[in-house]
Design a protein around this motif. Structure first.
Motif, PDB file in Angstrom:
ATOM      1  N   ILE A  98     -12.274   5.609   9.406  1.00  0.00           N
ATOM      2  CA  ILE A  98     -12.406   6.892  10.105  1.00  0.00           C
ATOM      3  C   ILE A  98     -12.451   6.673  11.617  1.00  0.00           C
ATOM      4  N   LEU A  99     -13.231   5.695  12.066  1.00  0.00           N
ATOM      5  CA  LEU A  99     -13.370   5.452  13.503  1.00  0.00           C
ATOM      6  C   LEU A  99     -12.089   4.913  14.136  1.00  0.00           C
ATOM      7  N   LEU A 100     -11.402   4.038  13.426  1.00  0.00           N
ATOM      8  CA  LEU A 100     -10.208   3.417  13.996  1.00  0.00           C
ATOM      9  C   LEU A 100      -8.922   4.195  13.747  1.00  0.00           C
ATOM     10  N   HIS A 101      -8.967   5.140  12.842  1.00  0.00           N
ATOM     11  CA  HIS A 101      -7.748   5.846  12.454  1.00  0.00           C
ATOM     12  C   HIS A 101      -7.043   6.472  13.650  1.00  0.00           C
ATOM     13  N   ASP A 102      -7.776   7.244  14.451  1.00  0.00           N
ATOM     14  CA  ASP A 102      -7.158   7.903  15.600  1.00  0.00           C
ATOM     15  C   ASP A 102      -6.690   6.888  16.643  1.00  0.00           C
ATOM     16  N   VAL A 103      -7.471   5.836  16.843  1.00  0.00           N
ATOM     17  CA  VAL A 103      -7.096   4.799  17.813  1.00  0.00           C
ATOM     18  C   VAL A 103      -5.816   4.095  17.375  1.00  0.00           C
ATOM     19  N   VAL A 104      -5.766   3.709  16.109  1.00  0.00           N
ATOM     20  CA  VAL A 104      -4.599   3.000  15.591  1.00  0.00           C
ATOM     21  C   VAL A 104      -3.369   3.903  15.635  1.00  0.00           C
ATOM     22  N   GLU A 105      -3.540   5.171  15.279  1.00  0.00           N
ATOM     23  CA  GLU A 105      -2.404   6.093  15.253  1.00  0.00           C
ATOM     24  C   GLU A 105      -1.809   6.350  16.634  1.00  0.00           C
ATOM     25  N   LYS A 106      -2.558   6.076  17.689  1.00  0.00           N
ATOM     26  CA  LYS A 106      -2.010   6.229  19.049  1.00  0.00           C
ATOM     27  C   LYS A 106      -1.016   5.124  19.364  1.00  0.00           C
ATOM     28  N   HIS A 107      -1.084   4.021  18.624  1.00  0.00           N
ATOM     29  CA  HIS A 107      -0.231   2.869  18.902  1.00  0.00           C
ATOM     30  C   HIS A 107       0.841   2.634  17.847  1.00  0.00           C
ATOM     31  N   VAL A 108       0.613   3.148  16.659  1.00  0.00           N
ATOM     32  CA  VAL A 108       1.591   2.992  15.572  1.00  0.00           C
ATOM     33  C   VAL A 108       1.733   4.326  14.846  1.00  0.00           C
ATOM     34  N   THR A 109       2.756   4.443  14.041  1.00  0.00           N
ATOM     35  CA  THR A 109       3.000   5.673  13.302  1.00  0.00           C
ATOM     36  C   THR A 109       2.025   5.804  12.133  1.00  0.00           C
ATOM     37  N   ILE A 110       1.987   6.970  11.527  1.00  0.00           N
ATOM     38  CA  ILE A 110       1.105   7.198  10.377  1.00  0.00           C
ATOM     39  C   ILE A 110       1.458   6.258   9.222  1.00  0.00           C
ATOM     40  N   PRO A 111       2.751   6.080   8.867  1.00  0.00           N
ATOM     41  CA  PRO A 111       3.059   5.126   7.798  1.00  0.00           C
ATOM     42  C   PRO A 111       2.644   3.689   8.147  1.00  0.00           C
ATOM     43  N   GLN A 112       2.778   3.308   9.404  1.00  0.00           N
ATOM     44  CA  GLN A 112       2.355   1.964   9.809  1.00  0.00           C
ATOM     45  C   GLN A 112       0.831   1.834   9.761  1.00  0.00           C
ATOM     46  N   THR A 113       0.137   2.925  10.076  1.00  0.00           N
ATOM     47  CA  THR A 113      -1.322   2.933   9.965  1.00  0.00           C
ATOM     48  C   THR A 113      -1.731   2.689   8.519  1.00  0.00           C
ATOM     49  N   ALA A 114      -1.045   3.359   7.597  1.00  0.00           N
ATOM     50  CA  ALA A 114      -1.319   3.153   6.174  1.00  0.00           C
ATOM     51  C   ALA A 114      -1.097   1.694   5.796  1.00  0.00           C
ATOM     52  N   ALA A 115      -0.042   1.095   6.310  1.00  0.00           N
ATOM     53  CA  ALA A 115       0.249  -0.312   6.015  1.00  0.00           C
ATOM     54  C   ALA A 115      -0.866  -1.224   6.522  1.00  0.00           C
ATOM     55  N   LEU A 116      -1.346  -0.965   7.725  1.00  0.00           N
ATOM     56  CA  LEU A 116      -2.413  -1.798   8.288  1.00  0.00           C
ATOM     57  C   LEU A 116      -3.703  -1.688   7.471  1.00  0.00           C
ATOM     58  N   PHE A 117      -4.065  -0.472   7.087  1.00  0.00           N
ATOM     59  CA  PHE A 117      -5.291  -0.300   6.298  1.00  0.00           C
ATOM     60  C   PHE A 117      -5.126  -0.843   4.880  1.00  0.00           C
ATOM     61  N   PHE A 118      -3.918  -0.773   4.341  1.00  0.00           N
ATOM     62  CA  PHE A 118      -3.650  -1.382   3.039  1.00  0.00           C
ATOM     63  C   PHE A 118      -3.860  -2.895   3.131  1.00  0.00           C
ATOM     64  N   LEU A 119      -3.311  -3.521   4.166  1.00  0.00           N
ATOM     65  CA  LEU A 119      -3.451  -4.974   4.321  1.00  0.00           C
ATOM     66  C   LEU A 119      -4.906  -5.370   4.536  1.00  0.00           C
ATOM     67  N   LEU A 120      -5.649  -4.555   5.269  1.00  0.00           N
ATOM     68  CA  LEU A 120      -7.069  -4.830   5.465  1.00  0.00           C
ATOM     69  C   LEU A 120      -7.798  -4.786   4.117  1.00  0.00           C
ATOM     70  N   ALA A 121      -7.527  -3.766   3.317  1.00  0.00           N
ATOM     71  CA  ALA A 121      -8.175  -3.650   2.004  1.00  0.00           C
ATOM     72  C   ALA A 121      -7.750  -4.766   1.064  1.00  0.00           C
ATOM     73  N   PHE A 122      -6.462  -5.126   1.091  1.00  0.00           N
ATOM     74  CA  PHE A 122      -5.991  -6.210   0.233  1.00  0.00           C
ATOM     75  C   PHE A 122      -6.587  -7.547   0.679  1.00  0.00           C
ATOM     76  N   GLY A 123      -6.766  -7.694   1.993  1.00  0.00           N
ATOM     77  CA  GLY A 123      -7.417  -8.893   2.525  1.00  0.00           C
ATOM     78  C   GLY A 123      -8.852  -9.019   2.055  1.00  0.00           C
ATOM     79  N   MET A 124      -9.484  -7.901   1.786  1.00  0.00           N
ATOM     80  CA  MET A 124     -10.841  -7.924   1.234  1.00  0.00           C
ATOM     81  C   MET A 124     -10.798  -8.233  -0.260  1.00  0.00           C
ATOM     82  N   LEU A 125      -9.907  -7.556  -0.965  1.00  0.00           N
ATOM     83  CA  LEU A 125      -9.897  -7.628  -2.425  1.00  0.00           C
ATOM     84  C   LEU A 125      -9.451  -8.984  -2.975  1.00  0.00           C
ATOM     85  N   LEU A 126      -8.368  -9.517  -2.465  1.00  0.00           N
ATOM     86  CA  LEU A 126      -7.800 -10.741  -3.053  1.00  0.00           C
ATOM     87  C   LEU A 126      -8.744 -11.950  -2.988  1.00  0.00           C
ATOM     88  N   PRO A 127      -9.257 -12.325  -1.811  1.00  0.00           N
ATOM     89  CA  PRO A 127     -10.164 -13.497  -1.794  1.00  0.00           C
ATOM     90  C   PRO A 127     -11.422 -13.277  -2.624  1.00  0.00           C
TER      91      PRO A 127
END
Length: 161
Positions: free
Chosen positions: A112-141
Motif C-alpha cells: 500500500i505504501l509503495l504502490h503509488d511511489v512505484v507507479e510513478k516510475h513504472v506502469t501498473i502492469p510492471q508494478t504488478a510484476a514487481l510485487f509478484f516477484l517480491l511475493a515469490f521471493g518470499m514464498l520460494l525460499p
C-alpha cells in the motif's frame, strides 16, 4: 491527493487477499501436513511468470532481481526462522507462528505504501510484476526450507519406527 475508485477497489482486494491468506494459514495448522502441501503453493504461483510473456509487463532484470531479493531477505528469512513442525499422534503438523500474520500484514502495508511511489516510475502492469516477484521471493525460499525440514523430520520418524 484524491483516491479514485480503481485505487479503492485495489486496496479492498489487497486487504481481502491478506485476510484470506491469514485465514487459510491458521486453518491449515489444525490438519496434518505433507510434502505436497508444502511444495504446491510455489508451484502454483510459478504460473504467474507467464505474465512476462506480455511485453507491457516486462521490467528491467535488475529491478526484478531486487524485488525478489527484498522478498527473500526481509520476508522469507523471518518465516524460515519461525516455521517449525511438531509431531502429534504420528502425524506432522505445522506449528502456528504469530510472525506469519505480522509478515502478511507487513507485506500488505509495504504494498500500500509503495504502490503509488512505484507507479510513478513504472506502469501498473510492471508494478504488478514487481510485487509478484517480491511475493515469490518470499514464498520460494521459505517453502524450500520447510520442505527440507519436513523431509528430515520424516526420515527421523521413519528411523525411530
Amino acid at each position: 491527493m484524491s483516491t479514485s475508485l480503481p485505487q479503492l477497489l485495489s486496496l479492498a482486494a489487497s486487504v481481502a487477499a491478506g485476510v484470506l491468506v491469514i485465514t487459510l494459514r491458521l486453518r491449515g495448522t489444525s490438519k496434518p501436513t505433507n510434502l505436497r502441501k508444502i511444495v504446491a503453493p510455489p508451484l502454483g504461483m510459478a504460473t504467474g511468470f507467464l505474465m512476462f510473456v506480455v511485453p507491457d509487463v516486462r521490467i528491467h532484470f535488475l529491478w526484478g532481481l531486487i524485488a525478489w531479493a527484498v522478498g527473500a531477505v526481509f520476508f522469507a528469512y523471518p518465516l524460515i526462522l519461525t516455521s517449525h513442525f511438531e509431531v502429534k499422534d504420528g502425524e506432522v503438523y505445522l506449528k502456528r507462528s504469530k510472525i506469519f500474520i505480522v509478515i502478511i500484514i507487513a507485506l500488505l502495508v509495504v504494498r500500500i505504501l509503495l504502490h503509488d511511489v512505484v507507479e510513478k516510475h513504472v506502469t501498473i502492469p510492471q508494478t504488478a510484476a514487481l510485487f509478484f516477484l517480491l511475493a515469490f521471493g518470499m514464498l520460494l525460499p521459505w517453502r524450500v526450507a520447510m520442505a527440507r525440514r519436513f523431509i528430515a523430520l520424516k526420515r527421523k520418524m521413519d528411523a525411530a519406527a
